[in-house]
Scaffold this motif. Structure first.
Motif, PDB file in Angstrom:
ATOM      1  N   LEU A 453       0.757  -1.071   0.007  1.00  0.00           N
ATOM      2  CA  LEU A 453       0.040   0.115  -0.155  1.00  0.00           C
ATOM      3  C   LEU A 453       0.968   1.136   0.080  1.00  0.00           C
ATOM      4  N   GLY A 454       0.433   2.427  -0.622  1.00  0.00           N
ATOM      5  CA  GLY A 454       1.344   3.372  -1.087  1.00  0.00           C
ATOM      6  C   GLY A 454       1.740   4.207   0.427  1.00  0.00           C
ATOM      7  N   LEU A 478     -10.301   1.830  -0.190  1.00  0.00           N
ATOM      8  CA  LEU A 478      -9.600   0.756   0.382  1.00  0.00           C
ATOM      9  C   LEU A 478      -9.092   1.123   1.960  1.00  0.00           C
ATOM     10  N   GLN A 479      -9.196   0.414   2.825  1.00  0.00           N
ATOM     11  CA  GLN A 479      -8.794   0.567   4.129  1.00  0.00           C
ATOM     12  C   GLN A 479      -7.724  -0.321   4.709  1.00  0.00           C
ATOM     13  N   CYS A 480      -6.343  -0.096   4.965  1.00  0.00           N
ATOM     14  CA  CYS A 480      -5.458  -1.112   5.605  1.00  0.00           C
ATOM     15  C   CYS A 480      -5.973  -1.608   6.627  1.00  0.00           C
ATOM     16  N   THR A 485      -5.085   2.992   7.949  1.00  0.00           N
ATOM     17  CA  THR A 485      -5.168   3.998   6.736  1.00  0.00           C
ATOM     18  C   THR A 485      -6.169   3.997   5.689  1.00  0.00           C
ATOM     19  N   ILE A 486      -6.659   5.113   5.353  1.00  0.00           N
ATOM     20  CA  ILE A 486      -7.776   5.096   4.524  1.00  0.00           C
ATOM     21  C   ILE A 486      -7.372   5.544   3.106  1.00  0.00           C
ATOM     22  N   GLN A 623     -12.601   7.755  10.521  1.00  0.00           N
ATOM     23  CA  GLN A 623     -13.621   7.290   9.207  1.00  0.00           C
ATOM     24  C   GLN A 623     -13.052   8.127   8.236  1.00  0.00           C
ATOM     25  N   GLY A 624     -11.865   8.592   8.082  1.00  0.00           N
ATOM     26  CA  GLY A 624     -11.365   9.360   6.736  1.00  0.00           C
ATOM     27  C   GLY A 624     -11.739  10.921   6.714  1.00  0.00           C
ATOM     28  N   VAL A 625     -12.462  11.509   7.724  1.00  0.00           N
ATOM     29  CA  VAL A 625     -12.911  12.792   7.578  1.00  0.00           C
ATOM     30  C   VAL A 625     -12.151  13.443   8.757  1.00  0.00           C
TER      31      VAL A 625
END
Length: 632
Positions: A453-454, A478-480, A485-486, A623-625
């Motif tokens: 993953l990058g 995609l979530q690790c 990490t999102i 949550q990526g926000v």
């Protein structure tokens, strides 16, 4: 005599003790304000039994097994449940049933209350219902148990014979209650108050030990009045008084008379209850008492029953002595936490004063302030810096991602030299083929290919990442699974609804220098779609519209902007099983906590809470926000 078919074992001396060397199911119960014994869940009962095996005089922390019960502890020596934030005390008991009964099988019968959530029946009623159900009776009349209800198994409903109102009922499977063998002592064999070693001086242990000492004194006083009458107190008035459990006693639950010898009525809000015959000689807050009370000092003999019978009301001779002249009635109020005295400490002070024979004023426990005073529509103003006052979501509000292979390739790079470590998705070695070989077939992705993953650099089989993506929301993100990490824009499965937000002219506790932001979520019930757990099945939406609150300051407005973004991505709610009611296929919160209590914090969902805004910012970021999503 035990009720036929109730599941209770044959009682001994009317106390409900089972015969020796016989298997039985243990159910722990607590006494509520209506005089009903309410069962703990099976998981909690297993936890209590495990603690009991290790230390039968110890303390059970219920929050270790059920987060909803985090404020509660049980003192096994005094057989009382103690709530640490309010000081409320309630009796507990240990009851026994046959292994073939409902608790032994893990069967729970519940009825639907006015809020739409499910409430379990008392255990004895649950056992009776299960017996009738297993015998394939079409209906069951609960009149003989003291309830004017008729159970209809065909329609799975409960009908009130007087009002003819019907309620739904259901039968669900849960964890079976603990099973034990061997004899059980009828009473504790250790002296009450005995201890070994130096006591712990932390605040919680001080409260627990105070609870233990005070409750033992009160129980001993009750037994003395019950069995000794008024022989030791010639000045007492020996009237027969029905005793009930008081709702509150400075935040604690005690026994208070429902009638007085003088014929006066006890007030519901404030009752003066002197217990002059119950001197608590060990109380550090009362170093000296009048000589008239000296011969009433308690002699505690360690007879607190571990297996206390389930009596709901008892009658005893109330020996009420005269209050010494010049002794004022000392009010001990249940504080809300904003004053200098902790609510539990105030409650314990009341217990110790009562046990020492001093008059104490009973005060009703405060109720949470869930809503602000009535507000005119003209007083609701837009939130500064935020356009509009309403958001809506639709079923397909956000775009779907491309095929899984493209999504995985977008966020990973192939690894030529594969390290000798595990793939944490399939748990196979990375140098070997993916564990999903043969389960998933993709022409473009071979099972031995490994990608990194990058952002975070964690490595997995590419086929495992495809399987993980197919099992998720398929929204192009995609979530690790290792570091969370999102990659991309994560979206949820929130059903369609609306979100409103505006400023109201009232202050939150702890934020007296600013107004408040009110958020109103409203989601109607509907039908689940393919992205939900049970497509095509109805889902419920209990408790809507839900009102939530933020301070109208810079950080509060920042949180609101992120909440709006999370709403647009359908991350605030989801469809699942309620952690409070156990109801499945219902709208529940989705890992982003909100404050639903406006003017207090008695439930833990209100203010003051100085860490809340920082905590919710971290939850939104997970949550990526994050704050990096906000435009300058």
């Amino acid at each position: 005599m035990a009720r036929p078919g109730s599941g209770l074992l044959v009682p001994v001396n009317g106390l409900g003790y089972p015969p020796q060397n016989l298997a039985r199911v243990v159910v722990w119960e607590w006494l509520n304000e209506h005089g009903r014994w309410r069962p703990y869940s099976a998981a909690v009962c297993h936890h209590i039994e495990n603690v009991l095996k290790g230390d039968a005089r110890g303390t059970v922390v219920l929050g270790q097994v059920d987060a909803q019960l985090s404020p509660y502890i049980i003192d096994l020596q005094s057989m009382h449940q103690f709530r640490q934030d309010t000081g409320t005390m309630r009796p507990v008991q240990r009851n026994f049933y046959e292994p073939s009964s409902a608790p032994g099988k893990g069967v729970v019968w519940e009825w639907e209350n006015d809020n739409g959530s499910w409430t379990p029946y008392d255990m004895e009623i649950c056992v009776t219902i299960q017996n009738a159900y297993e015998k394939q009776h079409p209906w069951l009349d609960l009149t003989s148990l003291g309830f004017c209800y008729l159970i209809d198994f065909n329609s799975m409903s409960q009908t009130n014979r007087q009002s003819q109102r019907k309620r739904r009922l259901r039968r669900r499977m849960d964890l079976a209650y603990p099973l034990i063998m061997g004899s059980i002592p009828k009473s504790q064999s250790w002296p009450v108050g005995a201890s070994s070693g130096q006591p712990c001086s932390c605040q919680q242990c001080i409260l627990v030990n105070s609870t233990r000492a005070a409750s033992n004194a009160i129980l001993a006083s009750q037994r003395r009045k019950l069995y000794g009458g008024t022989a030791g107190n010639p000045g007492a008035v020996g009237t027969l008084t029905v005793v009930r459990q008081s709702n509150t006693f400075a935040g604690t639950s005690l026994w208070s008379p429902t009638s007085t010898s003088s014929g006066g009525q006890a007030k519901a809000e404030q009752v003066q209850l002197p217990l002059s015959t119950a001197n608590f000689s060990c109380s550090p807050v009362m170093p000296s008492l009048s000589s008239a009370h000296a011969h009433h000092a308690l002699t505690i003999n360690g007879q607190n029953n571990l297996n206390r019978p389930g009596t709901q009301r008892i009658s005893m001779g109330a020996a009420r002595g005269a209050i010494p002249p010049g002794v004022p009635a000392l009010p001990v109020k249940n504080l809300t936490g904003s004053g200098p005295v902790h609510p539990a400490l105030a409650g314990m002070t009341g217990i110790l004063m009562c046990a020492a024979g001093l008059p104490v004023c009973l005060t009703r426990a405060p109720k949470p302030i869930l809503h602000p005073p009535p507000i005119n529509k003209s007083d609701m103003k837009p939130v500064p810096g935020i356009n509009g006052m309403r958001r809506k979501t639709k079923k397909k509000h956000l775009r779907r991602g491309k095929n899984p292979e493209d999504v995985v390739r977008r966020y990973t790079e192939k690894i030529k030299v594969v390290p000798d470590e595990d793939c944490t998705i399939c748990m196979e070695r990375l140098v070997m083929s993916s564990g999903y070989e043969g389960v998933l077939q993709h022409k473009g992705i071979k099972p031995e290919l490994v990608g990194k993953l990058g952002k975070c650099g964690h490595m997995y089989h590419l086929l495992c990442l495809v399987a993980m993506y197919n099992n998720g929301n398929k929204d192009g993100s995609l979530q690790c699974p290792t570091c969370k990490t999102i990659y991309g824009e994560k979206t949820g499965t929130q059903p369609p609804g609306k979100m409103e937000y505006h400023v109201i002219p009232h202050c939150l506790p702890g934020y007296q220098d600013c107004k408040s932001i009110r958020i109103v979520y409203d989601i109607p019930a509907g039908i689940q779609t393919n992205e939900h757990p049970n497509p095509g099945k109805k889902f419920s939406a209990r408790g809507f519209p839900r009102h939530c609150y933020l301070p109208d300051n810079e950080k509060g407005r920042k949180v609101l902007k992120l909440l709006i973004m999370a709403w647009d991505r359908r991350l605030i709610f989801t469809i699942g099983t309620s952690s409070t009611t156990g109801e499945s296929d219902t709208v529940v919160w989705n890992e982003i906590h909100h404050k639903t209590e406006f003017g207090s914090n008695l439930t833990g969902h209100g203010y003051p809470d100085p860490n809340y805004l920082d905590n919710v910012l971290r939850e939104l970021s997970a949550q990526g926000v994050g704050e990096d999503n906000l435009k300058d």
